[in-house]
Design a protein around this motif. Structure first.
Motif, PDB file in Angstrom:
ATOM      1  N   ASN A   4       0.830  -1.193   0.000  1.00 38.72           N
ATOM      2  CA  ASN A   4       0.000   0.000   0.000  1.00 38.72           C
ATOM      3  C   ASN A   4       0.872   1.253   0.000  1.00 38.72           C
ATOM      4  O   ASN A   4       2.020   1.234   0.416  1.00 38.72           O
ATOM      5  CB  ASN A   4      -0.930   0.027   1.218  1.00 38.72           C
ATOM      6  CG  ASN A   4      -2.304   0.555   0.873  1.00 38.72           C
ATOM      7  OD1 ASN A   4      -2.478   1.256  -0.118  1.00 38.72           O
ATOM      8  ND2 ASN A   4      -3.291   0.217   1.692  1.00 38.72           N
TER       9      ASN A   4
ATOM     10  N   SER B  15      -9.862  -2.406  -1.478  1.00 37.18           N
ATOM     11  CA  SER B  15      -8.836  -2.988  -2.342  1.00 37.18           C
ATOM     12  C   SER B  15      -9.472  -3.642  -3.563  1.00 37.18           C
ATOM     13  O   SER B  15     -10.540  -4.236  -3.480  1.00 37.18           O
ATOM     14  CB  SER B  15      -8.045  -4.041  -1.560  1.00 37.18           C
ATOM     15  OG  SER B  15      -7.111  -4.693  -2.371  1.00 37.18           O
TER      16      SER B  15
ATOM     17  N   SER C 225      -2.976  -7.917  -3.725  1.00 38.08           N
ATOM     18  CA  SER C 225      -3.668  -6.873  -2.969  1.00 38.08           C
ATOM     19  C   SER C 225      -2.713  -6.100  -2.076  1.00 38.08           C
ATOM     20  O   SER C 225      -1.985  -6.685  -1.270  1.00 38.08           O
ATOM     21  CB  SER C 225      -4.768  -7.484  -2.104  1.00 38.08           C
ATOM     22  OG  SER C 225      -5.373  -6.474  -1.314  1.00 38.08           O
TER      23      SER C 225
ATOM     24  N   ARG D 298      -6.491  -8.478   4.995  1.00 32.50           N
ATOM     25  CA  ARG D 298      -5.564  -7.645   4.224  1.00 32.50           C
ATOM     26  C   ARG D 298      -4.824  -6.635   5.105  1.00 32.50           C
ATOM     27  O   ARG D 298      -4.066  -5.820   4.610  1.00 32.50           O
ATOM     28  CB  ARG D 298      -6.314  -6.921   3.112  1.00 32.50           C
ATOM     29  CG  ARG D 298      -6.873  -7.880   2.069  1.00 32.50           C
ATOM     30  CD  ARG D 298      -7.451  -7.145   0.879  1.00 32.50           C
ATOM     31  NE  ARG D 298      -8.001  -8.106  -0.057  1.00 32.50           N
ATOM     32  CZ  ARG D 298      -9.273  -8.142  -0.431  1.00 32.50           C
ATOM     33  NH1 ARG D 298     -10.116  -7.241   0.044  1.00 32.50           N
ATOM     34  NH2 ARG D 298      -9.700  -9.041  -1.284  1.00 32.50           N
TER      35      ARG D 298
ATOM     36  N   ASP E  92      -5.690  -3.975   6.806  1.00 29.19           N
ATOM     37  CA  ASP E  92      -5.990  -2.548   6.859  1.00 29.19           C
ATOM     38  C   ASP E  92      -6.118  -2.074   8.307  1.00 29.19           C
ATOM     39  O   ASP E  92      -5.546  -1.048   8.695  1.00 29.19           O
ATOM     40  CB  ASP E  92      -7.284  -2.248   6.102  1.00 29.19           C
ATOM     41  CG  ASP E  92      -7.148  -2.419   4.601  1.00 29.19           C
ATOM     42  OD1 ASP E  92      -6.050  -2.202   4.076  1.00 29.19           O
ATOM     43  OD2 ASP E  92      -8.164  -2.773   3.961  1.00 29.19           O
TER      44      ASP E  92
ATOM     45  N   CYS F 297      -0.436  -9.211   3.104  1.00 28.04           N
ATOM     46  CA  CYS F 297      -0.262  -7.842   2.617  1.00 28.04           C
ATOM     47  C   CYS F 297       0.924  -7.209   3.347  1.00 28.04           C
ATOM     48  O   CYS F 297       1.048  -7.320   4.563  1.00 28.04           O
ATOM     49  CB  CYS F 297      -1.520  -7.021   2.863  1.00 28.04           C
ATOM     50  SG  CYS F 297      -2.815  -7.300   1.649  1.00 28.04           S
TER      51      CYS F 297
END
Length: 385
Positions: free
Chosen positions: A33, A202, A207, A243, A245, A313
């Motif tokens: 990210n 996402s 990802s 993922r 977040d 991730c």
């Protein structure tokens, strides 16, 4: 239209545009990210912090009016422990649950969607879009409705009826994709490219995680924990992880607090995963970080249906590395046993949330430990009518 704050890759520090992660790292097969700079919390009075993402608006990468339904400031509930199962005698640590089911739509996703939709408004968007197994779609629908935006949710047939009804009732356009999660996300990616819809979740592969501006809303979990446990050493925070977040956002919040001298030490973060799909636990068994970030596992079916990925991730690995954290997997039997145990204490959490307290319960058996599990969502949406 308000200019967006600059984004940089967490791994290679290259500047980036858009919401599909770092394309340089993606070319290496690693989803990373891109994030705005950390906020400066110097001078903040935590005791006066009212909670929620908008309680510290200067810590958010969004200008303009907030979009809010009163999210955040969720309760911490102390859970019962079994003294007879303690280590080194009859004393145990403390286990607390940060109950995110108390948010307006019943999950932690409200913190992100409040900020993400506000960012969409600032960007001049008229339509927001999310790919979701349920809670993110419901939160996106609610905050889009609050802001007067159109909302499209890409989902699949496995979403529980209660979550489908919630998304529909909030006025979102639900597009059911019969294929895999990857195929669903690819359909969303095409819609973003073709229609220029504003993505709240996402959608690219591998990802990198969700919308980086929206994810800053999760920092408020760390702020609230630091406020609520002020004067005490918070040892471990356990986060149900897919993922990452939420995990990464909480980690960023604690880093900001530590940098401003508002906490003496960052707590250790632990990613809680279902054993049927546990890429972080698999990755951290490898000694070399280059191997960890390239780990792949088989994604199996689990009662924690909203969790599980084939790859870790990178933002989650980064949060675990920085906090000297770890990842622990729980099997379906342990998850459902914890689900029943929480219900016996008056708390109905979805299984994907119960995995967090299942893992945290073992960690809290260490005498003197102060452990908080993030209970990400209510289980009321999944109950049969």
């Amino acid at each position: 239209m308000t200019p967006r704050p600059p984004l940089r890759c967490l791994r290679c520090a290259r500047p980036a545009e858009g919401f599909d992660g770092c394309r340089t790292c993606a070319a290496e097969g690693i989803g990373v990210n891109t994030m705005p700079p950390l906020a400066d919390l110097a001078g903040v009075d935590l005791a006066a912090y009212p909670g929620g993402p908008w309680g510290l608006p200067s810590a958010l990468p969004v200008s303009g009016p907030p979009v809010t339904l009163g999210e955040g400031n969720t309760p911490c509930v102390r859970l019962r422990m079994d003294p007879e199962r303690a280590q080194d005698g009859d004393q145990v640590g403390e286990l607390w649950l940060k109950y995110e089911g108390g948010n307006p739509t019943g999950s932690h996703k409200d913190r992100a969607m409040a900020v993400g939709v506000a960012a969409a408004v600032a960007a001049g968007a008229d339509t927001v879009v999310a790919a979701s197994s349920g809670n993110a779609g419901a939160a996106a629908a609610a905050y889009a409705a609050r802001a007067g935006l159109r909302c499209v949710v890409f989902t699949n047939e496995a979403v529980p009826a209660g979550l489908r009804a919630q998304i529909d009732a909030l006025g979102a356009e639900r597009r059911v994709h019969p294929g895999t999660t990857a195929e669903r996300n690819a359909a969303m990616a095409r819609a973003v490219e073709e229609h220029q819809w504003y993505p709240l979740t996402s959608y690219s592969s591998p990802s990198p995680g969700g919308n980086p501006y929206a994810n800053e809303g999760y920092k408020s979990v760390a702020y609230e924990l630091a406020r609520d446990f002020s004067g005490r050493r918070l040892d471990v925070v356990v986060v149900p992880t897919s993922r990452a977040d939420l995990l990464a956002g909480i980690g960023r919040g604690f880093r900001e607090l530590a940098a401003a001298g508002l906490i003496a030490q960052e707590p250790r973060l632990v990613a809680a995963e279902p054993s049927a799909s546990a890429p972080f636990a698999a990755a951290l068994r490898r000694p070399d970080r280059a191997d960890q970030e390239r780990t792949r596992v088989v994604h199996g079916r689990t009662v924690a249906f909203s969790l599980g990925e084939e790859r870790p991730c990178w933002q989650g690995l980064d949060a675990l590395w920085r906090s000297a954290g770890s990842a622990v997997a729980a099997d379906d039997d342990a998850i459902m046993a914890e689900h029943r145990r929480l219900a016996a204490e008056g708390l109905i959490l979805e299984p994907s949330s119960a995995v967090g307290s299942a893992v945290a319960r073992d960690l809290a058996r260490t005498p003197g430990a102060l452990v908080v599990a993030v209970g990400t969502a209510t289980g009321l949406k999944g109950l049969a009518g």
